[in-house]
Enzyme design. Structure first.
Site, mmCIF file in Angstrom:
data_model
loop_
_atom_site.group_PDB
_atom_site.id
_atom_site.type_symbol
_atom_site.label_atom_id
_atom_site.label_comp_id
_atom_site.label_asym_id
_atom_site.label_seq_id
_atom_site.Cartn_x
_atom_site.Cartn_y
_atom_site.Cartn_z
ATOM 1 N N HIS A 125 0.822 -1.224 0.000
ATOM 2 C CA HIS A 125 0.000 0.000 0.000
ATOM 3 C C HIS A 125 0.852 1.270 0.000
ATOM 4 C CE1 HIS A 125 -3.602 -2.316 0.489
ATOM 5 N NE2 HIS A 125 -3.274 -2.772 1.679
ATOM 6 N N HIS A 163 -6.091 -7.495 -0.318
ATOM 7 C CA HIS A 163 -6.267 -6.074 -0.613
ATOM 8 C C HIS A 163 -5.524 -5.714 -1.897
ATOM 9 C CE1 HIS A 163 -6.624 -6.472 3.842
ATOM 10 N NE2 HIS A 163 -7.686 -5.709 3.627
ATOM 11 N N ASP A 248 -4.195 -12.959 3.719
ATOM 12 C CA ASP A 248 -5.451 -12.488 4.306
ATOM 13 C C ASP A 248 -6.681 -12.802 3.448
ATOM 14 O OD1 ASP A 248 -4.405 -10.698 2.504
ATOM 15 O OD2 ASP A 248 -4.428 -8.965 3.844
#
Ligand SMILES: [Zn+2]
Length: 344
Positions: A125, A163, A248
């Site tokens: 990120h 993500h 995740d």
């Protein structure tokens, strides 16, 4: 060590402590280290990390950003709502980036068959001049730049963290020498990663996004890899494969809603190891991103390490209609960008 797998990790990663109750806690790496100490993985050599140099960091992040983080070294600081530095964080971040670079180097020089940088804080990120989403430095991007400079003409980054890796996508959006491919839950944090985000300028078609609704499992990820990622990767002919390996998307993860199992992660690693064997002499480097359920994380990392050491794993069949639709949308977006993905 040639022919074996190297795991690069370091106890100093435990000194990055975002605070009580934060999901990206030192306990994640503690669990991984304890698991590997209790039952050593087959054909795996462990190495300590080294600091990334300023020059390595500045291939991705401006000097002013690096200096601003360095100035906070030794202190506590909140960089965004989710991203916190503790006194040990700057050293941990530089070690994480250094570990990712060394994982790439080990595979490129033949010192190892493949490598796993077992690091924290994670990286995907992190934007060039902005920390976010638990990430300070973009470890995978810094490693990809190191690979380019070491002579790899084309680098593939596969991001299977649940993500979307907004930072990595941005860093390479205008480039055709780094192919970024991500499969992720969507709509979801950080909000980017729609199928029509395919890169810009010379990089148009060198970004592949497969956004999926929650609830997808091993068979769905299998379809994404077989019908989208692998044919796009083969057409790209990578000279190195880097994985932003977050765990995740696991069914037990508390932060997301996918249903991937240890077997699914092993199958992803397995097809990428096979792809690397076909295209670049097996050069494959995994860099740890997320994964917040400790038993799920340790079991999934162990399954991935077994694959790096030579075990093969297949995906089960039977993807859901929503996944096939998402793959179709991703293929259509790439076709519209003039980079149609060949049939698998
Ligand atoms: Zn994640």
């Amino acid at each position: 060590m040639s022919g074996s797998t190297i795991v690069i990790t370091d106890k100093r990663f435990l000194d990055h402590d975002p605070g009580d109750g934060h999901p990206e806690s030192p306990a994640r790496l503690e669990a991984l280290l304890e698991d590997l100490a209790r039952v050593p993985a087959t054909d795996v050599a462990m190495e300590e990390a080294r600091f990334a140099t300023d020059a390595e960091i500045e291939t991705v992040h401006p000097a002013a950003y690096r200096e601003a983080l360095a100035a906070r070294g030794g202190h506590r600081a909140r960089l965004d709502p989710d991203t916190v530095m503790s006194p040990g964080s700057w050293d941990a971040a530089r070690l994480a980036a250094g570990a990712a670079v060394e994982a790439v180097r080990a595979t490129m020089t033949g010192r190892a068959r493949n490598a796993f940088a077992m690091v924290r804080p994670p990286g995907h990120h992190a934007e060039p001049d902005r920390a976010m989403g638990f990430c300070l430095l973009n470890n995978a991007a810094i490693a990809a730049e190191a690979a380019r400079r070491a002579g790899a003409a084309r680098v593939l980054i596969v991001d299977w963290d649940v993500h979307h890796g907004n930072g990595t996508q941005d860093i390479f959006a205008a480039r055709d020498d780094v192919l970024y491919m991500s499969v992720h839950q969507y709509p979801f944090y950080p909000g980017t990663g729609a199928a029509d985000e395919v890169g810009v300028g010379a990089g148009r078609g060198a970004t592949v996004n497969c956004p999926l609704p929650g609830g997808q499992g091993d068979a769905d990820y299998g379809a994404v890899f077989h019908d989208l990622f692998l044919p796009a990767a083969r057409a790209f002919r990578p000279e190195l494969v880097i994985v932003s390996a977050g765990f995740d998307a696991h069914a037990r993860d508390p932060l997301a809603n996918m249903r991937v199992s240890e077997r699914g992660f092993a199958a992803m690693a397995s097809v990428l190891a096979q792809l690397a064997d076909e295209t670049c002499g097996g050069k494959l480097a995994l860099v740890l991103e997320g994964g917040y359920d400790l038993p799920a994380l340790t079991a999934s990392v162990r399954a991935a390490l077994e694959v790096l050491a030579g075990r093969h794993e297949d995906f089960p069949g039977g993807p859901q209609a929503a996944t096939l639709e998402a793959i179709g949308a991703a293929r259509a977006a790439l076709r519209a960008a003039g980079r149609a993905v060949p049939k698998s």
